[in-house]
Design an enzyme around this catalytic site. Structure first.
Site, PDB file in Angstrom:
ATOM      1  N   GLU A 254       7.687  12.580  -8.520  1.00  0.00           N
ATOM      2  CA  GLU A 254       6.921  11.330  -8.540  1.00  0.00           C
ATOM      3  C   GLU A 254       7.526  10.248  -9.430  1.00  0.00           C
ATOM      4  O   GLU A 254       7.476   9.065  -9.088  1.00  0.00           O
ATOM      5  CB  GLU A 254       5.474  11.594  -8.976  1.00  0.00           C
TER       6      GLU A 254
ATOM      7  N   GLU B 249       1.956  20.416  -5.526  1.00  0.00           N
ATOM      8  CA  GLU B 249       0.619  20.546  -6.127  1.00  0.00           C
ATOM      9  C   GLU B 249      -0.290  21.398  -5.239  1.00  0.00           C
ATOM     10  O   GLU B 249      -1.076  22.214  -5.726  1.00  0.00           O
ATOM     11  CB  GLU B 249       0.024  19.147  -6.352  1.00  0.00           C
TER      12      GLU B 249
HETATM   13  N1  3HC Z   1       5.942   9.840   2.664  1.00  0.00           N
HETATM   14  C1  3HC Z   1       6.221   9.073   3.737  1.00  0.00           C
HETATM   15  N2  3HC Z   1       7.396   9.134   4.396  1.00  0.00           N
HETATM   16  C2  3HC Z   1       8.304   9.985   3.945  1.00  0.00           C
HETATM   17  C3  3HC Z   1       8.075  10.814   2.831  1.00  0.00           C
HETATM   18  C4  3HC Z   1       6.826  10.727   2.182  1.00  0.00           C
HETATM   19  N3  3HC Z   1       6.522  11.495   1.143  1.00  0.00           N
HETATM   20  N4  3HC Z   1       9.178  11.554   2.622  1.00  0.00           N
HETATM   21  C5  3HC Z   1      10.049  11.213   3.570  1.00  0.00           C
HETATM   22  N5  3HC Z   1       9.540  10.273   4.379  1.00  0.00           N
HETATM   23  C6  3HC Z   1      10.144   9.676   5.573  1.00  0.00           C
HETATM   24  C7  3HC Z   1      11.356   8.830   5.237  1.00  0.00           C
HETATM   25  O1  3HC Z   1      10.989   7.508   4.944  1.00  0.00           O
HETATM   26  C8  3HC Z   1      12.161   8.947   6.517  1.00  0.00           C
HETATM   27  O2  3HC Z   1      11.586   8.070   7.442  1.00  0.00           O
HETATM   28  P1  3HC Z   1      12.517   7.351   8.544  1.00  0.00           P
HETATM   29  O3  3HC Z   1      13.123   8.457   9.348  1.00  0.00           O
HETATM   30  O4  3HC Z   1      11.589   6.472   9.267  1.00  0.00           O
HETATM   31  O5  3HC Z   1      13.553   6.597   7.746  1.00  0.00           O
HETATM   32  C9  3HC Z   1      11.864  10.360   6.995  1.00  0.00           C
HETATM   33  O6  3HC Z   1      10.654  10.750   6.353  1.00  0.00           O
HETATM   34  C10 3HC Z   1      12.947  11.368   6.653  1.00  0.00           C
HETATM   35  O7  3HC Z   1      13.220  11.260   5.255  1.00  0.00           O
HETATM   36  P2  3HC Z   1      14.712  11.357   4.701  1.00  0.00           P
HETATM   37  O8  3HC Z   1      15.608  10.474   5.488  1.00  0.00           O
HETATM   38  O9  3HC Z   1      14.636  11.131   3.243  1.00  0.00           O
HETATM   39  O10 3HC Z   1      15.043  12.871   5.054  1.00  0.00           O
HETATM   40  P3  3HC Z   1      15.881  13.934   4.255  1.00  0.00           P
HETATM   41  O11 3HC Z   1      15.861  15.137   5.089  1.00  0.00           O
HETATM   42  O12 3HC Z   1      17.187  13.351   3.812  1.00  0.00           O
HETATM   43  O13 3HC Z   1      15.047  14.224   2.907  1.00  0.00           O
HETATM   44  C11 3HC Z   1      13.081  14.707   1.597  1.00  0.00           C
HETATM   45  C12 3HC Z   1      13.794  14.823   2.972  1.00  0.00           C
HETATM   46  C13 3HC Z   1      13.859  15.511   0.554  1.00  0.00           C
HETATM   47  C14 3HC Z   1      11.704  15.237   1.737  1.00  0.00           C
HETATM   48  C15 3HC Z   1      13.067  13.228   1.167  1.00  0.00           C
HETATM   49  O14 3HC Z   1      12.560  12.457   2.228  1.00  0.00           O
HETATM   50  C16 3HC Z   1      12.218  12.941  -0.041  1.00  0.00           C
HETATM   51  O15 3HC Z   1      12.667  13.131  -1.150  1.00  0.00           O
HETATM   52  N6  3HC Z   1      10.992  12.438   0.184  1.00  0.00           N
HETATM   53  C17 3HC Z   1      10.122  12.021  -0.872  1.00  0.00           C
HETATM   54  C18 3HC Z   1       9.486  13.179  -1.575  1.00  0.00           C
HETATM   55  C19 3HC Z   1       8.560  12.686  -2.641  1.00  0.00           C
HETATM   56  O16 3HC Z   1       8.864  11.803  -3.420  1.00  0.00           O
HETATM   57  N7  3HC Z   1       7.369  13.284  -2.710  1.00  0.00           N
HETATM   58  C20 3HC Z   1       6.400  12.897  -3.664  1.00  0.00           C
HETATM   59  C21 3HC Z   1       5.565  11.817  -3.097  1.00  0.00           C
HETATM   60  S1  3HC Z   1       4.411  11.168  -4.293  1.00  0.00           S
HETATM   61  C22 3HC Z   1       3.186  12.340  -4.377  1.00  0.00           C
HETATM   62  O17 3HC Z   1       3.250  13.340  -3.745  1.00  0.00           O
HETATM   63  C23 3HC Z   1       2.035  11.972  -5.244  1.00  0.00           C
HETATM   64  C24 3HC Z   1       1.172  13.162  -5.483  1.00  0.00           C
HETATM   65  O18 3HC Z   1       1.410  13.659  -6.774  1.00  0.00           O
HETATM   66  C25 3HC Z   1      -0.299  12.833  -5.349  1.00  0.00           C
END
Ligand code: 3HC
Ligand code: NAI
Length: 707
Positions: free
Chosen positions: A129, A109
């Site tokens: 999301e 976004e």
């Molecule tokens: N918020 C907080 N922590 C997060 C995070 C996030 N968005 N994304 C990842 N983390 C943390 C994980 O919990 C993990 O923590 P840990 O090491 O303590 O276990 C660390 O970051 C590393 O994450 P991964 O083990 O998943 O690392 P990968 O390299 O395998 O994957 C990634 C990276 C593809 C970015 C994956 O973490 C992911 O898919 N994250 C979520 C992305 C997501 O859903 N974003 C949307 C959030 S909602 C939003 O943005 C609302 C908006 O519209 C207002």
């Protein structure tokens, strides 16, 4: 600005760098830092444009999910990201988002509010999301259709799967793909754009189409969401929000999105899915196996047995690029096994999952053999022969003689003791259980079973390997059935008891399917083969306490040769394409057997069916947790979601029990105990947590605190 966002200059281009490892989430301080940077860009006369880039391995991966969890629990939301994004979009100097790694959710976004987006070829962008039970909450549903068109925006926002940079470029989400250093390329691009008119995404209405043009996309997306994301509210809300973008001016569309976002965020589904997100990451954290534990490099592997599981496991290894030797007992079995592997791969090509070239390469990695000779050089062996202790021990005795020192010796057993299997070797520290789920090349779960002597290195190796294989590895202890099947046993037991007390097969299965299970327990039995449980029950009958009620209807069906899908009949009859057809004969037989056994018959509601089956699962889960065979309640949830079709939006069985309230669950278990006797003895941990007004999740935190 704090340490999270840095503003530097490169000639006449400002560089805004986000440094919030590991994924540059938009945690408190990050939006504020970007805001201040835009102010600096505006006030510094030397600067003509800016680049927004992520430090470390990625652009912004989204909002901070920990913060979202707090808001879901009631913390006030504040203004959110919208004002910052307007600030960027209204900036009089162009801002270029430079994307590597992932631009997800709030990251996407933010990028869309920038005037241009450039990316490395390996980058991915998306609005995931819905996977957290929410929808984009910072105008993603309003800006994405303006860039990518309505059909693609609906798909991306409602399904949540990210797309690769190349596709994003073709869709005009990305303006330029950068080869070589991203920042250098982005700065050059920003310089080029500095003199051009500044495009604002929110004003690009030409992609929004007409209601007539868009209607088929929305109808198809809603149908798809109802079918493929059954029971989930967020995908439908995301579609509504994108539809609002096509019907309302930007600002009103944003308001509609905000309303839908808030509804989703406060739902039990969002809380459950966020729990699942973190629980899935927590399973990798093992209290006594530190992250830096050395691992054994797995470059080659061997599989013993090319049956249902051995074949699937060989494919999983080959898919990850690991050459694998597959050993069978005789030529006919080996040919059958290899033919099945080829058939499965051909199906994957037909369904578009793999290309023919990928499959040809993988097949070259799978070498059939009738001898263990080649196993001398492999780093890992996975045994998947018939389930029987004597045979398993014989195979491990042979592996002991053949395999090099330091090779990991794993068994795919689903019920047998890893310690006893390990006793057939002189290196029990290298023996471990790797319990794949059927079909192994599809199911994500891998239970990693720790024996008494299994070394930390071997555990760390298998945990790391699970990730490489695309599985979720969950470490469990060595008890009968390990975690998943040990809990499944009382779940299935209750489903059969319910039949014997008056419910029909469809009553039971439809109640649990409607709860959200991928399949009802009886349909699962038919799929896996009723004879499997029948054989196990016969083998362990001597362990059953006399005088305790045991289910019998499934065994009677097996005695009649009704083993499920493989014999064309089990709890159901099977028509063409293995379509399940309710069988009145089964209902009549069960009624007759119940009368003979003098089991009182009654009508029962769906709620009782769900409670009986799920609380049996939860009660056993509580025992497993207290006995330490699972490390955390969340680990059990991840096992059930990835191995047993438990609906993720209910968070897994233990989370579900927490949300019902353990007091309520306990009092229902006490009722069942009174009605049905000893099998419903409440688990001590359930009693304790209920009486203390606590949750299973809190039990874990307490355990960690005292560890
Ligand atoms: N918020 C907080 N922590 C997060 C995070 C996030 N968005 N994304 C990842 N983390 C943390 C994980 O919990 C993990 O923590 P840990 O090491 O303590 O276990 C660390 O970051 C590393 O994450 P991964 O083990 O998943 O690392 P990968 O390299 O395998 O994957 C990634 C990276 C593809 C970015 C994956 O973490 C992911 O898919 N994250 C979520 C992305 C997501 O859903 N974003 C949307 C959030 S909602 C939003 O943005 C609302 C908006 O519209 C207002
Ligand atoms: P299967 O019957 O399909 O295959 C077993 C194969 O082992 C047969 O092809 C047989 O010829 C071969 N075999 C027997 N002795 C051998 C030997 N000495 N050397 C080489 N090959 C030999 O059985 P399936 O279903 O694949 O099960 C294998 C193991 O996986 C069992 O321990 C089972 O409990 C476990 N398991 C099974 C699951 C399932 O859903 N089928 C799920 C999870 C685990």
């Amino acid at each position: 600005m704090g340490d999270l966002v840095q503003f530097t200059k490169s000639g006449n281009i400002g560089v805004i760098t986000i440094n919030n490892p590991p994924v540059n989430a938009l945690s408190p301080g990050v939006p504020e830092g970007i805001f201040e940077s835009i102010e600096k860009l505006l006030t510094d006369k030397e600067l003509k444009a800016a680049v927004l880039i992520g430090g470390g391995s990625t652009f912004i991966a989204g909002a901070d999910i920990k913060e979202l969890e707090k808001m879901a629990a009631g913390k006030p939301r504040g203004a959110g990201l919208l004002p910052l994004l307007l600030k960027i979009e209204d900036c009089r100097k162009p801002v270029v988002a430079a994307i590597h790694g992932t631009a997800l959710g709030g990251g996407m976004e933010t990028a869309m509010a920038c005037h241009y987006r450039v990316a490395t070829r390996s980058a991915k962008v998306g609005q995931p999301e819905v996977k957290l039970g929410i929808i984009p909450g910072a105008a993603g549903t309003q800006r994405l259709p303006r860039l990518a068109g309505v059909a693609k925006a609906v798909e991306m926002c409602s399904e949540g799967n990210p797309i690769a940079a190349q596709e994003a470029f073709e869709l005009e989400i990305i303006d330029k793909l950068i080869d070589g250093d991203l920042l250098t390329g982005a700065i050059a691009f920003a310089q080029e754009m500095a003199t051009k008119p500044i495009p604002k995404t929110r004003e690009r209405n030409n992609n929004l189409g007409t209601p007539e043009q868009n209607a088929p996309s929305f109808t198809a997306a809603r149908e798809n969401a109802r079918k493929k994301q059954r029971g989930l509210m967020a995908p439908l809300a995301a579609i509504d929000a994108v539809e609002a973008a096509t019907k309302l001016p930007f600002e009103e569309g944003c308001q509609a999105e905000q309303r839908l976002f808030a509804e989703c965020l406060s739902s039990s589904q969002a809380k459950a899915l966020m729990h699942v997100f973190f629980a899935e990451r927590e399973v990798a954290k093992l209290p006594d196996v530190p992250k830096d534990t050395p691992v054994i490099p797995i470059k080659t592997a061997g599989v013993v047995g090319a049956g249902t599981m051995g074949g699937g496991i060989s494919m999983v290894l080959a898919n990850a690029g690991i050459p694998v030797l597959v050993k069978e007992a005789d030529q006919a079995a080996l040919d059958r096994g290899m033919a099945n592997i080829q058939k499965n791969y051909a199906n994957s090509v037909k369904r578009g999952r793999f290309t023919q070239q990928f499959v040809d390469e993988r097949l070259k990695l799978i070498q059939p053999t009738l001898s263990l000779d080649g196993f001398a050089g492999v780093d890992l062996v996975i045994e998947a022969v018939f389930e029987g202790m004597a045979l398993k021990k014989e195979v491990f005795g042979q592996l002991e003689k053949t395999c090099k020192p330091g090779a990991v010796l794993a068994s795919n057993t689903s019920t047998l003791s890893i310690d006893e299997i390990a006793s057939a070797t002189h290196r029990p520290q290298f023996v471990i259980g790797t319990h794949f789920f059927s079909p192994a090349n599809v199911m994500r779960l891998l239970e990693i079973v720790r024996g008494k002597a299994t070394s930390k290195e071997v555990i760390a190796t298998c945990m790391q390997l699970s990730k490489k294989l695309g599985k979720v590895g969950v470490l469990v202890g060595n008890c009968r059935g390990f975690v998943g099947n040990r809990m499944f046993h009382p779940y299935v037991r209750e489903s059969v008891f319910l039949l014997e007390e008056g419910a029909t097969v469809q009553d039971v299965d439809s109640a649990l399917y409607d709860f959200g299970m991928a399949m009802g327990p009886l349909a699962v039995g038919d799929l896996a083969g009723l004879d499997v449980g029948w054989r196990i029950r016969k083998e362990y009958r001597h362990l059953e306490k006399p005088g305790i009620r045991q289910p019998f209807a499934g065994d009677r069906l097996c005695e009649m040769g009704r083993f499920g899908q493989k014999t064309g009949a089990g709890w159901y009859k099977y028509g063409e394409n293995r379509r399940a057809i309710p069988d009145p004969e089964v209902t009549a037989l069960i009624r007759k057997w119940a009368a003979e056994a003098k089991i009182p018959q009654r009508q029962m509601g769906r709620e009782e069916i769900v409670d009986r089956c799920l609380y049996a699962l939860v009660n056993e889960g509580a025992r497993i947790l207290q006995e330490g065979y699972a490390l955390r309640a969340g680990d059990i949830d991840i096992i059930y979601i990835n191995g047993y079709g438990f609906p993720a939006h209910r968070g897994g069985p233990m989370w579900y029990a927490d949300t019902v309230g353990l007091k309520n669950v306990y009092s229902r278990v006490l009722e069942f105990h009174k009605q049905h006797g000893e099998l419903w003895e409440p688990a001590p941990l359930l009693k304790q947590m209920a009486e203390q007004g606590k949750t299973f999740a809190e039990y874990n935190k307490e355990q960690r605190a005292t560890a």
